[in-house]
Design a protein around this motif. Structure first.
Motif: not given
Length: 282
Positions: A138-143
Motif C-alpha cells: 500500500i505504501l509503494a502504491g500510495a507514493l
C-alpha cells in the motif's frame, strides 16, 4: 421569433448553436447509456456473498478491494495535498513570476502531468518496490499515486489562489496582519472551493487508476495488514475479474460499486464546497 430571424441572417451562428447543443445532448446520452449498461449487467450479481469480509474464488468479494482503495486514496492525499498546496502558495505568493526557478517548476509540473500512468507504475516498481525494498505494498502504491496527482493539485490550487482578488490581501495587510496570516486566514479559505475541486479530480484519478498500482500495490485480494502489505483496489479488482473471464457479472457489479463511490465522493465534496462558498459570501 426575433432570435430566429437573427439566426437566419447569420446561418453560421445557427450552425454553431446546433453543433454545441448536439454535443451537449450526445454527452448526456452517452453518460446515461454507460450508467444503464453497467446497472443492467451488474445488478443481478449484487449478492450478499459479494460483500464477504474474506475473498475467495467463489464469492470474489469486493470488501478487501474497497478497504484497499480507501487506504490508498487517504494515504496518497495525505502525502500529495500538503506538498501540492505548499508549492502553489510559493508560486503565487512568494516567488517572482519571471524567475527562472518558477519557469523550471512549471515545466516540471506540466511534464509530470503528461506522463502516462504506466511510466509511473514502472518507476514505482523500480524505485519503491525494488530499490527501497517496500515490496508490493500500500505504501509503494500510495507514493506512486501521490507523485501522479501532485501536478494536478499544484495547478488547480495555483489557479484557485490566483482567482482570489488582491483587495482581500490589501484589506488584511491594512488591518495589520502579516503575510503568513493573510495566506492562511484570508487567501486559502477564499480559494478553498477551487482547491477542493482539484482534490476531487485527484481522488477520481487514484480510484480509477490501474496501470500504476498494478506494478506497485499488487493484486492481492485481501484486507491490508499494514502499510507494507499488498492490496487490490476496486479498479484493479474489476480489471482482474474481467481479464480472467470467469466472473464478468461480478466485474460489472464491482463497476457499480466503483461508480457509487465516485458519486458519493463528488457529492460529499460538493457539499463542502458549497459550505465554504456560503461562508465566503457572508
Amino acid at each position: 421569433m426575433n432570435e430566429l430571424k437573427a439566426y437566419l441572417k447569420r446561418p453560421l451562428s445557427l450552425l454553431l448553436r446546433v453543433a454545441v447543443t448536439a454535443a451537449a445532448i450526445l454527452t448526456v446520452v452517452v453518460l446515461i447509456f454507460l450508467i444503464l449498461y453497467i446497472l443492467i449487467n451488474g445488478i443481478p450479481y449484487m449478492k450478499p456473498s459479494l460483500f464477504a469480509l474474506e475473498y475467495n474464488s467463489e464469492n470474489v468479494s469486493v470488501v478487501p478491494s474497497i478497504i484497499s482503495t480507501l487506504y490508498l486514496v487517504g494515504l496518497s492525499l495525505l502525502l500529495a495535498v500538503p506538498f501540492g498546496i505548499g508549492c502553489a502558495i510559493y508560486l503565487t505568493e512568494y516567488a517572482k513570476p519571471t524567475s527562472r526557478f518558477v519557469r523550471v517548476i512549471r515545466v516540471t509540473t506540466e511534464t509530470l502531468s503528461g506522463i502516462p500512468s504506466i511510466i509511473y507504475g514502472l518507476f514505482g516498481m523500480i524505485f519503491f518496490v525494488t530499490a527501497l525494498h517496500f515490496g508490493y505494498s500500500i505504501l509503494a502504491g500510495a507514493l506512486t499515486a501521490a507523485i501522479m496527482i501532485l501536478p494536478l493539485i499544484i495547478r488547480t490550487t495555483e489557479e484557485a489562489i490566483k482567482s482570489v482578488p488582491d483587495l482581500y490581501r490589501e484589506a488584511s495587510y491594512g488591518l495589520g496582519a502579516g503575510k503568513l496570516r493573510t495566506i492562511f486566514r484570508v487567501v486559502l479559505p477564499s480559494a478553498m472551493p477551487g482547491i477542493l475541486s482539484g482534490i476531487i479530480l485527484a481522488i477520481g484519478r487514484v480510484i480509477g487508476e490501474t496501470a500504476a498500482l498494478l506494478y506497485t500495490a499488487g493484486t492481492v485480494a485481501k484486507i491490508p495488514d499494514g502499510l507494507f502489505s499488498g492490496g487490490r483496489t476496486l479498479a484493479l479488482h474489476m480489471y482482474v475479474l474481467s481479464g480472467e473471464g470467469l466472473h464478468m457479472g461480478e466485474a460489472f457489479a464491482t463497476g457499480i460499486i466503483l461508480l457509487a463511490l465516485v458519486v458519493l465522493v463528488n457529492f460529499a465534496t460538493g457539499r463542502i464546497v458549497k459550505r465554504f462558498t456560503a461562508k465566503g459570501l457572508q
